[in-house]
Write a protein that holds these residues in place. Sequence first.
Motif, PDB file in Angstrom:
ATOM      1  N   ARG A 193       0.834  -1.214   0.000  1.00  0.00           N
ATOM      2  CA  ARG A 193       0.000   0.000   0.000  1.00  0.00           C
ATOM      3  C   ARG A 193       0.860   1.252   0.000  1.00  0.00           C
ATOM      4  O   ARG A 193       0.562   2.226  -0.687  1.00  0.00           O
ATOM      5  CB  ARG A 193      -0.927   0.002   1.225  1.00  0.00           C
ATOM      6  CG  ARG A 193      -2.145  -0.871   1.060  1.00  0.00           C
ATOM      7  CD  ARG A 193      -3.175  -0.592   2.130  1.00  0.00           C
ATOM      8  NE  ARG A 193      -2.644  -0.652   3.483  1.00  0.00           N
ATOM      9  CZ  ARG A 193      -2.576  -1.736   4.235  1.00  0.00           C
ATOM     10  NH1 ARG A 193      -2.999  -2.882   3.762  1.00  0.00           N
ATOM     11  NH2 ARG A 193      -2.081  -1.688   5.453  1.00  0.00           N
ATOM     12  N   TRP A 194       1.957   1.235   0.753  1.00  0.00           N
ATOM     13  CA  TRP A 194       2.852   2.388   0.799  1.00  0.00           C
ATOM     14  C   TRP A 194       3.530   2.611  -0.550  1.00  0.00           C
ATOM     15  O   TRP A 194       3.660   3.737  -1.018  1.00  0.00           O
ATOM     16  CB  TRP A 194       3.884   2.177   1.903  1.00  0.00           C
ATOM     17  CG  TRP A 194       4.802   3.338   2.071  1.00  0.00           C
ATOM     18  CD1 TRP A 194       4.513   4.534   2.630  1.00  0.00           C
ATOM     19  CD2 TRP A 194       6.162   3.398   1.656  1.00  0.00           C
ATOM     20  NE1 TRP A 194       5.614   5.345   2.601  1.00  0.00           N
ATOM     21  CE2 TRP A 194       6.646   4.675   2.004  1.00  0.00           C
ATOM     22  CE3 TRP A 194       7.016   2.516   1.027  1.00  0.00           C
ATOM     23  CZ2 TRP A 194       7.931   5.065   1.731  1.00  0.00           C
ATOM     24  CZ3 TRP A 194       8.302   2.918   0.763  1.00  0.00           C
ATOM     25  CH2 TRP A 194       8.748   4.171   1.123  1.00  0.00           C
ATOM     26  N   GLN A 195       3.963   1.500  -1.198  1.00  0.00           N
ATOM     27  CA  GLN A 195       4.604   1.622  -2.509  1.00  0.00           C
ATOM     28  C   GLN A 195       3.621   2.080  -3.575  1.00  0.00           C
ATOM     29  O   GLN A 195       3.980   2.851  -4.457  1.00  0.00           O
ATOM     30  CB  GLN A 195       5.233   0.295  -2.923  1.00  0.00           C
ATOM     31  CG  GLN A 195       6.494  -0.028  -2.162  1.00  0.00           C
ATOM     32  CD  GLN A 195       7.045  -1.395  -2.531  1.00  0.00           C
ATOM     33  OE1 GLN A 195       6.333  -2.237  -3.082  1.00  0.00           O
ATOM     34  NE2 GLN A 195       8.302  -1.633  -2.210  1.00  0.00           N
ATOM     35  N   ASN A 196       2.393   1.605  -3.530  1.00  0.00           N
ATOM     36  CA  ASN A 196       1.398   2.029  -4.514  1.00  0.00           C
ATOM     37  C   ASN A 196       1.057   3.498  -4.355  1.00  0.00           C
ATOM     38  O   ASN A 196       0.705   4.170  -5.320  1.00  0.00           O
ATOM     39  CB  ASN A 196       0.138   1.177  -4.403  1.00  0.00           C
ATOM     40  CG  ASN A 196       0.357  -0.226  -4.929  1.00  0.00           C
ATOM     41  OD1 ASN A 196       1.251  -0.464  -5.728  1.00  0.00           O
ATOM     42  ND2 ASN A 196      -0.461  -1.150  -4.478  1.00  0.00           N
ATOM     43  N   ARG A 197       1.130   4.001  -3.160  1.00  0.00           N
ATOM     44  CA  ARG A 197       0.828   5.413  -2.922  1.00  0.00           C
ATOM     45  C   ARG A 197       1.946   6.295  -3.460  1.00  0.00           C
ATOM     46  O   ARG A 197       1.705   7.386  -3.948  1.00  0.00           O
ATOM     47  CB  ARG A 197       0.628   5.649  -1.422  1.00  0.00           C
ATOM     48  CG  ARG A 197       0.153   7.038  -1.095  1.00  0.00           C
ATOM     49  CD  ARG A 197      -0.143   7.217   0.370  1.00  0.00           C
ATOM     50  NE  ARG A 197       1.038   6.931   1.161  1.00  0.00           N
ATOM     51  CZ  ARG A 197       1.047   6.234   2.275  1.00  0.00           C
ATOM     52  NH1 ARG A 197      -0.066   5.729   2.741  1.00  0.00           N
ATOM     53  NH2 ARG A 197       2.160   6.023   2.950  1.00  0.00           N
ATOM     54  N   ASN A 198       3.179   5.832  -3.396  1.00  0.00           N
ATOM     55  CA  ASN A 198       4.338   6.610  -3.847  1.00  0.00           C
ATOM     56  C   ASN A 198       4.962   5.968  -5.077  1.00  0.00           C
ATOM     57  O   ASN A 198       6.128   5.613  -5.081  1.00  0.00           O
ATOM     58  CB  ASN A 198       5.379   6.692  -2.724  1.00  0.00           C
ATOM     59  CG  ASN A 198       4.843   7.366  -1.503  1.00  0.00           C
ATOM     60  OD1 ASN A 198       4.038   8.271  -1.595  1.00  0.00           O
ATOM     61  ND2 ASN A 198       5.277   6.909  -0.341  1.00  0.00           N
ATOM     62  N   LYS A 199       4.192   5.822  -6.144  1.00  0.00           N
ATOM     63  CA  LYS A 199       4.727   5.201  -7.343  1.00  0.00           C
ATOM     64  C   LYS A 199       5.704   6.140  -8.029  1.00  0.00           C
ATOM     65  O   LYS A 199       5.470   7.337  -8.105  1.00  0.00           O
ATOM     66  CB  LYS A 199       3.603   4.855  -8.307  1.00  0.00           C
ATOM     67  CG  LYS A 199       2.853   3.627  -7.904  1.00  0.00           C
ATOM     68  CD  LYS A 199       1.966   3.151  -9.009  1.00  0.00           C
ATOM     69  CE  LYS A 199       1.329   1.843  -8.580  1.00  0.00           C
ATOM     70  NZ  LYS A 199       0.529   1.248  -9.596  1.00  0.00           N
TER      71      LYS A 199
END
Length: 183
Positions: free
Chosen positions: A54-60
């Motif tokens: 979720r954190w990586q998807n938010r900061n693509k």
Amino acid sequence: MPEDHDWEAYKVPPTRTPVSERTTSVPNPVDYFQSAFNYVLDSPVTLIRGWIERWQNRNKFYYYHQKFRRVPDLSQCLEGDYLCYYEAEAQWRRDRMVDQQIVEIVQERMAACKQREGPNQFQNCAKEMELLAQVTKAYQDRYGELGFHGNARTCLMKQKHRMMEERKAAENPCPPGTGSGRP
């Protein structure tokens, strides 16, 4: 379709999974081990992995979609502004790489057309030939004779000299070498 099926006409195939018949009242230790593994190892790892995703998807961040803002070229930099010089040089190098790729793509299209058309290439690939001639002329006008170690400053000087020659040619309409341009 009728509600009551004739089970003899349409037999149900036997299931592949055997039905487990418990013959003992003692609990199976595999069930306890599986549930302990699930709560001790699998659930925390799954929870942490879900949080990371979720954190990586938010900061693509896609490096191949990176867009650089256009910076002033070398002629617009103030004297002594070394950061502007550096940015202009980096911009020039990116522009040169893009122009090299454009020339390569047009060359590949031309080669594909020649391969496809065979002996009729001069007739059927005229548009590609004209485009290749334009692209290579533009590339040579801008980057030709700079060599491998060319930079934004030498390219700017080349552009300046070319513009001066064009201005001189516009003032002097006779061809060079005839000697009848000036009284």
